[in-house]
Design a protein around this motif. Structure first.
Motif, PDB file in Angstrom:
ATOM      1  N   ILE A   1       0.848  -1.200   0.000  1.00  0.00           N
ATOM      2  CA  ILE A   1       0.000   0.000   0.000  1.00  0.00           C
ATOM      3  C   ILE A   1       0.881   1.246   0.000  1.00  0.00           C
ATOM      4  O   ILE A   1       2.082   1.170   0.267  1.00  0.00           O
ATOM      5  N   GLN A   2       0.259   2.404  -0.301  1.00  0.00           N
ATOM      6  CA  GLN A   2       1.057   3.633  -0.365  1.00  0.00           C
ATOM      7  C   GLN A   2       1.518   4.045   1.035  1.00  0.00           C
ATOM      8  O   GLN A   2       0.728   4.039   1.985  1.00  0.00           O
ATOM      9  N   LYS A   3       2.772   4.419   1.145  1.00  0.00           N
ATOM     10  CA  LYS A   3       3.347   4.773   2.455  1.00  0.00           C
ATOM     11  C   LYS A   3       2.731   6.067   2.989  1.00  0.00           C
ATOM     12  O   LYS A   3       2.233   6.124   4.091  1.00  0.00           O
TER      13      LYS A   3
ATOM     14  N   GLY B   1       0.492   9.633   1.387  1.00  0.00           N
ATOM     15  CA  GLY B   1      -0.022  10.331   0.216  1.00  0.00           C
ATOM     16  C   GLY B   1      -1.532  10.258   0.213  1.00  0.00           C
ATOM     17  O   GLY B   1      -2.149   9.928   1.233  1.00  0.00           O
ATOM     18  N   ARG B   2      -2.109  10.525  -0.930  1.00  0.00           N
ATOM     19  CA  ARG B   2      -3.562  10.627  -1.009  1.00  0.00           C
ATOM     20  C   ARG B   2      -4.302   9.315  -0.847  1.00  0.00           C
ATOM     21  O   ARG B   2      -5.514   9.300  -0.667  1.00  0.00           O
ATOM     22  N   LEU B   3      -3.592   8.194  -1.000  1.00  0.00           N
ATOM     23  CA  LEU B   3      -4.265   6.890  -0.883  1.00  0.00           C
ATOM     24  C   LEU B   3      -4.167   6.322   0.524  1.00  0.00           C
ATOM     25  O   LEU B   3      -4.974   5.481   0.908  1.00  0.00           O
TER      26      LEU B   3
ATOM     27  N   LEU C   1       4.941   1.451   0.434  1.00  0.00           N
ATOM     28  CA  LEU C   1       5.782   1.819  -0.710  1.00  0.00           C
ATOM     29  C   LEU C   1       5.307   3.113  -1.358  1.00  0.00           C
ATOM     30  O   LEU C   1       4.201   3.586  -1.073  1.00  0.00           O
ATOM     31  N   ARG C   2       6.105   3.646  -2.279  1.00  0.00           N
ATOM     32  CA  ARG C   2       5.611   4.733  -3.136  1.00  0.00           C
ATOM     33  C   ARG C   2       4.602   4.123  -4.091  1.00  0.00           C
ATOM     34  O   ARG C   2       4.794   2.998  -4.572  1.00  0.00           O
ATOM     35  N   ASP C   3       3.553   4.857  -4.391  1.00  0.00           N
ATOM     36  CA  ASP C   3       2.496   4.257  -5.225  1.00  0.00           C
ATOM     37  C   ASP C   3       3.026   3.798  -6.594  1.00  0.00           C
ATOM     38  O   ASP C   3       2.606   2.762  -7.105  1.00  0.00           O
ATOM     39  N   ASP C   4       4.009   4.530  -7.136  1.00  0.00           N
ATOM     40  CA  ASP C   4       4.547   4.197  -8.468  1.00  0.00           C
ATOM     41  C   ASP C   4       5.188   2.805  -8.507  1.00  0.00           C
ATOM     42  O   ASP C   4       5.280   2.179  -9.560  1.00  0.00           O
TER      43      ASP C   4
ATOM     44  N   GLU D   1      -5.848   3.373 -10.309  1.00  0.00           N
ATOM     45  CA  GLU D   1      -5.865   2.790 -11.662  1.00  0.00           C
ATOM     46  C   GLU D   1      -4.951   3.544 -12.614  1.00  0.00           C
ATOM     47  O   GLU D   1      -4.351   2.958 -13.508  1.00  0.00           O
ATOM     48  N   ASN D   2      -4.855   4.880 -12.419  1.00  0.00           N
ATOM     49  CA  ASN D   2      -3.996   5.702 -13.282  1.00  0.00           C
ATOM     50  C   ASN D   2      -2.552   5.203 -13.263  1.00  0.00           C
ATOM     51  O   ASN D   2      -1.889   5.154 -14.289  1.00  0.00           O
ATOM     52  N   VAL D   3      -2.088   4.797 -12.075  1.00  0.00           N
ATOM     53  CA  VAL D   3      -0.705   4.324 -11.952  1.00  0.00           C
ATOM     54  C   VAL D   3      -0.558   2.940 -12.616  1.00  0.00           C
ATOM     55  O   VAL D   3       0.445   2.672 -13.278  1.00  0.00           O
ATOM     56  N   ILE D   4      -1.575   2.099 -12.468  1.00  0.00           N
ATOM     57  CA  ILE D   4      -1.515   0.776 -13.105  1.00  0.00           C
ATOM     58  C   ILE D   4      -1.454   0.934 -14.625  1.00  0.00           C
ATOM     59  O   ILE D   4      -0.646   0.296 -15.303  1.00  0.00           O
TER      60      ILE D   4
HETATM   61  P1  ATP Z   1       4.068   8.794  -3.880  1.00  0.00           P
HETATM   62  O1  ATP Z   1       4.905   9.593  -2.933  1.00  0.00           O
HETATM   63  O2  ATP Z   1       3.551   7.528  -3.240  1.00  0.00           O
HETATM   64  O3  ATP Z   1       4.716   8.555  -5.214  1.00  0.00           O
HETATM   65  P2  ATP Z   1       2.341  10.646  -5.313  1.00  0.00           P
HETATM   66  O4  ATP Z   1       2.748  12.025  -4.928  1.00  0.00           O
HETATM   67  O5  ATP Z   1       2.775  10.092  -6.643  1.00  0.00           O
HETATM   68  O6  ATP Z   1       2.739   9.661  -4.118  1.00  0.00           O
HETATM   69  P3  ATP Z   1      -0.394  11.198  -4.489  1.00  0.00           P
HETATM   70  O7  ATP Z   1      -0.493  12.652  -4.788  1.00  0.00           O
HETATM   71  O8  ATP Z   1      -0.342  10.764  -3.063  1.00  0.00           O
HETATM   72  O9  ATP Z   1       0.771  10.491  -5.333  1.00  0.00           O
HETATM   73  O10 ATP Z   1      -1.636  10.490  -5.210  1.00  0.00           O
HETATM   74  C1  ATP Z   1      -1.832   9.104  -5.145  1.00  0.00           C
HETATM   75  C2  ATP Z   1      -3.006   8.727  -6.019  1.00  0.00           C
HETATM   76  O11 ATP Z   1      -4.193   9.349  -5.525  1.00  0.00           O
HETATM   77  C3  ATP Z   1      -2.904   9.188  -7.473  1.00  0.00           C
HETATM   78  O12 ATP Z   1      -2.145   8.295  -8.274  1.00  0.00           O
HETATM   79  C4  ATP Z   1      -4.345   9.195  -7.886  1.00  0.00           C
HETATM   80  O13 ATP Z   1      -4.823   7.877  -8.145  1.00  0.00           O
HETATM   81  C5  ATP Z   1      -5.036   9.702  -6.625  1.00  0.00           C
HETATM   82  N1  ATP Z   1      -5.185  11.168  -6.637  1.00  0.00           N
HETATM   83  C6  ATP Z   1      -4.250  12.094  -6.879  1.00  0.00           C
HETATM   84  N2  ATP Z   1      -4.744  13.341  -6.793  1.00  0.00           N
HETATM   85  C7  ATP Z   1      -6.028  13.205  -6.461  1.00  0.00           C
HETATM   86  C8  ATP Z   1      -7.079  14.115  -6.208  1.00  0.00           C
HETATM   87  N3  ATP Z   1      -6.898  15.425  -6.278  1.00  0.00           N
HETATM   88  N4  ATP Z   1      -8.280  13.628  -5.864  1.00  0.00           N
HETATM   89  C9  ATP Z   1      -8.491  12.306  -5.766  1.00  0.00           C
HETATM   90  N5  ATP Z   1      -7.540  11.391  -6.015  1.00  0.00           N
HETATM   91  C10 ATP Z   1      -6.329  11.820  -6.348  1.00  0.00           C
END
Ligand code: ATP
Ligand code: ZN
Length: 294
Positions: free
Chosen positions: A17-19, A21-23, A59-62, A80-83
């Motif tokens: 899972i994401q460490k 961030g937004r998830l 982990l980082r989502d990527d 799903e966008n990352v997948i």
């Molecule tokens: P990481 O440090 O894990 O790489 P990140 O900065 O790439 O994190 P986040 O900004 O935490 O990613 O976003 C994680 C996921 O949440 C995105 O890939 C997307 O699926 C979703 N997401 C991003 N922005 C929004 C938003 N404004 N509203 C809803 N969902 C979002």
């Protein structure tokens, strides 16, 4: 990261899972609602949940699609966008209903835009070169892609690109940067993914997790409603209630009145309430449902 392989010997289900961030908050809340308690990581990259014989990797989502595709993790929760961007072979098990957003192309508000053809010849900044490249290809657009890893929305303002392709939810970030959303490349929400190589035993455990997730998600999408109804209106009230099977009808202590209980979908909630009121229902109580097992 070789330490990730150290506990390969046990048969714990490994979930990435994401460490942070937004998830991450919604993911931990969902797992908790499923009876799987894990504490938020501080500097740790792993945690155990004894409730479900689960090992969680933060982990980082990527990185999540790759770890799951390679079988380092058995399953993962990621957007799903990352997948789609990583284009790795993973199985989508469940759509989770949070982190809803879209990946969109946006141009400066001053630019005249009529159709996708107007993207030809433009220079677009994005963190999603794979998805955008495939979108251009399938729409016959010849445009160039400039990959950047963050603060994509400022690229046109500083002269780095003609437009951007980035995650949008409300659109307010675009507006505050003088941009206008012109095309949606894809819609996205958080999903539970599984490794294609997962063993039958772990797959059965993951299916149990999916069952719990479905019960939690269904409960979120419904409300339990209780109301008082004059007996002569019961038939009309029942017609308005979708319910699971049929509503419960019980007599009230007051003669000529009954208490009717049912379950209604959250998204039709206000319309149903107004209709019920118009046929004589009163004293309505609406309560959230914690789990729903059909
Ligand atoms: P990481 O440090 O894990 O790489 P990140 O900065 O790439 O994190 P986040 O900004 O935490 O990613 O976003 C994680 C996921 O949440 C995105 O890939 C997307 O699926 C979703 N997401 C991003 N922005 C929004 C938003 N404004 N509203 C809803 N969902 C979002
Ligand atoms: Zn990321």
């Amino acid at each position: 990261m070789p330490f990730l392989f150290l506990s390969d010997m046990n048969d714990r289900l490994r979930l990435a899972i994401q460490k942070s961030g937004r998830l991450s908050d919604d993911t931990i809340d969902l797992l908790t609602a499923c009876g799987i308690n894990i504490s938020k990581p501080d500097r740790k990259l792993r945690a155990l949940s004894e409730h479900f014989n689960l090992e969680v990797l933060f982990l980082r989502d990527d990185d999540i699609p790759g770890y799951v595709a390679d079988g380092v993790a058995d399953a993962g929760i990621v957007g799903e966008n990352v997948i789609l961007e990583k284009n790795k072979p993973v199985d989508i098990m469940e759509r989770l209903g949070f982190a809803k957003c879209r990946l969109s192309i946006a141009l400066p508000q001053t630019v005249d835009y009529r159709s996708v053809k107007d993207l030809n010849g433009l220079h677009i900044a994005t963190s999603y070169p794979g998805l955008l490249g495939r979108y251009f290809e399938s729409n016959g657009v010849k445009a160039s892609i400039h990959e950047i890893s963050g603060s994509v929305e400022i690229a046109p303002g500083i002269g780095l690109a003609d437009g951007i392709c980035d995650i949008v939810s409300s659109g307010s970030t675009l507006i505050s940067n003088g941009l206008r959303e012109v095309e949606v490349v894809t819609k996205s929400e958080a999903v539970l993914i599984a490794a294609p190589t997962i063993t039958a035993e772990k797959r059965a455990r993951l299916d149990r997790m999916c069952f719990r997730i479905q019960s939690v998600l269904k409960a979120k999408q419904h409300r339990y409603i209780l109301m008082n109804v004059p007996n002569e209106s019961i038939d009309e009230v029942i017609k308005l209630l979708p319910g699971m099977k049929a509503p419960t009808v019980m007599p009230l202590a007051t003669q000529g009145w009954s208490s009717v209980h049912s379950v209604i979908p959250e998204n039709t909630f206000w319309d149903v309430i107004e209709s019920l009121k118009s046929v004589g229902a009163e004293g309505m109580l609406v309560v959230p449902i914690e789990k729903m097992v059909l």
